[in-house]
Scaffold this active site. Sequence first.
Site, PDB file in Angstrom:
ATOM      1  N   CYS A   1      -1.340   6.272   8.924  1.00 36.27           N
ATOM      2  CA  CYS A   1      -1.649   4.931   8.423  1.00 36.27           C
ATOM      3  C   CYS A   1      -2.774   5.082   7.417  1.00 36.27           C
ATOM      4  O   CYS A   1      -2.801   6.040   6.658  1.00 36.27           O
ATOM      5  CB  CYS A   1      -2.016   3.996   9.576  1.00 36.27           C
ATOM      6  SG  CYS A   1      -3.381   4.619  10.591  1.00 36.27           S
TER       7      CYS A   1
ATOM      8  N   ARG B   1       0.832  -1.197   0.000  1.00 34.33           N
ATOM      9  CA  ARG B   1       0.000   0.000   0.000  1.00 34.33           C
ATOM     10  C   ARG B   1       0.871   1.252   0.000  1.00 34.33           C
ATOM     11  O   ARG B   1       0.557   2.235  -0.680  1.00 34.33           O
ATOM     12  CB  ARG B   1      -0.938   0.008   1.210  1.00 34.33           C
ATOM     13  CG  ARG B   1      -2.043  -1.029   1.143  1.00 34.33           C
ATOM     14  CD  ARG B   1      -3.020  -0.897   2.295  1.00 34.33           C
ATOM     15  NE  ARG B   1      -3.857   0.292   2.166  1.00 34.33           N
ATOM     16  CZ  ARG B   1      -4.654   0.732   3.140  1.00 34.33           C
ATOM     17  NH1 ARG B   1      -4.716   0.104   4.303  1.00 34.33           N
ATOM     18  NH2 ARG B   1      -5.391   1.807   2.947  1.00 34.33           N
TER      19      ARG B   1
END
Length: 304
Positions: free
Chosen positions: A252, A194
Site C-alpha cells: 500500500c 494513486r
Amino acid sequence: MHAASEARAVPSPGWEDGGMADLITAAELRSLLDEGEDLRILDVRYRLGFTDGRENYRAGHLPGAVFADLEGELAAHGAPADGRHPLPSDDELEQAARRWGIRQGQAVVVYDDARSLPASRAWWALRRAGVADVRVLDGGLGAWRAAGGAVEEGEVVAPSGDVVLARPGTADVLDADQVAAWTGVLLDARAPERFRGETEPIDPVAGHIPGARNLPIADVLDTEGRFRAPAEIEAAFEAVGAGEEVPIAAYCGSGVTAAQLALAGALIGREVTVYPGSWSAWSNTPGCPVERGPVPAEADPLED
C-alpha cells in the site's frame, strides 16, 4: 502468515471458531464481556498526519481498553528506504505487548475509529508473532456505540503481561528485492488514482510497482467501514486474479493498509504476504522501476 511456533498462545475457550474468526461484532463482544470473558482490548486510534490518537482514546474508549500506539509501538523508524511504517523488532513488539497487559493464552480484541485500518495492523503484527486469538472489532468504535456499548474516559494502565511472542523476524514478509522477483499476484491496496500515478500526496514518486494489480481496500469494505460478506471479498480478489491457487502479496502506501488487505484475505482463506515497506519504501529506493496508468506499461527507473 508465519507458521505456528512453540510460543503461540493457546486459544481461549470462550471463542467460537468460524469462517469470520478474525472478526468480532459489537454484539458478540458485549456478550463476552458480560460473561466475564478474559480479554485484552486494544484501542489503536490513529490518523495519518495527526498525533491525537491517545487524546481521542482518553476522551472515550471501550471499558478496560489499553491504548496501542501505531507509530510508536506497532512501527519502527528508519531511513526513507525502509518506508514510513517498518515493522518493530520482535523484541520491541513483545515489550509493547507486555505493556498492553497481554498474558500468555489470552484472547485479544483490537479496534479503532478509522475503518479498522490501524486495528488491522495490530491484528497482523500480533498474529504473525504467534498470538492465536486476535480479532478486529468489525465497524470499530462506531459499531460499538451503535450497539449501545458503554465508553469510559481516561487511560487504562494494565498490569504487565507475560506473553511470549514468536520471533518471525523477516521470514514471512517481503523486501524490495523479493517484491521485484515475486512470481504470484502483487496487489496494491491504494486508491485507483494513486495506483495509476495521477496523484501522489505523500511519497516522492507517483505510480505503482511494475506488474501490480489494484485492489483498493474500499472494495472489501462497506460504506460503514465493516468488511463485506466473504462472497463479495472473494469476488473482489478473483476479479484481479488473486485466486486460491495463486501466491498473493500486498502493499500500500506505508504497510498499514496492506495488513488490512491481508485480513480480508484471511476472511476468505487466502494467505497474503505483506511488503511492509510498500510504496513509501519502493519510491525512496533509487533504481526501483515504476509504472503508471491502469495497465502494465514500460517501466521507467526512478532517478538516482
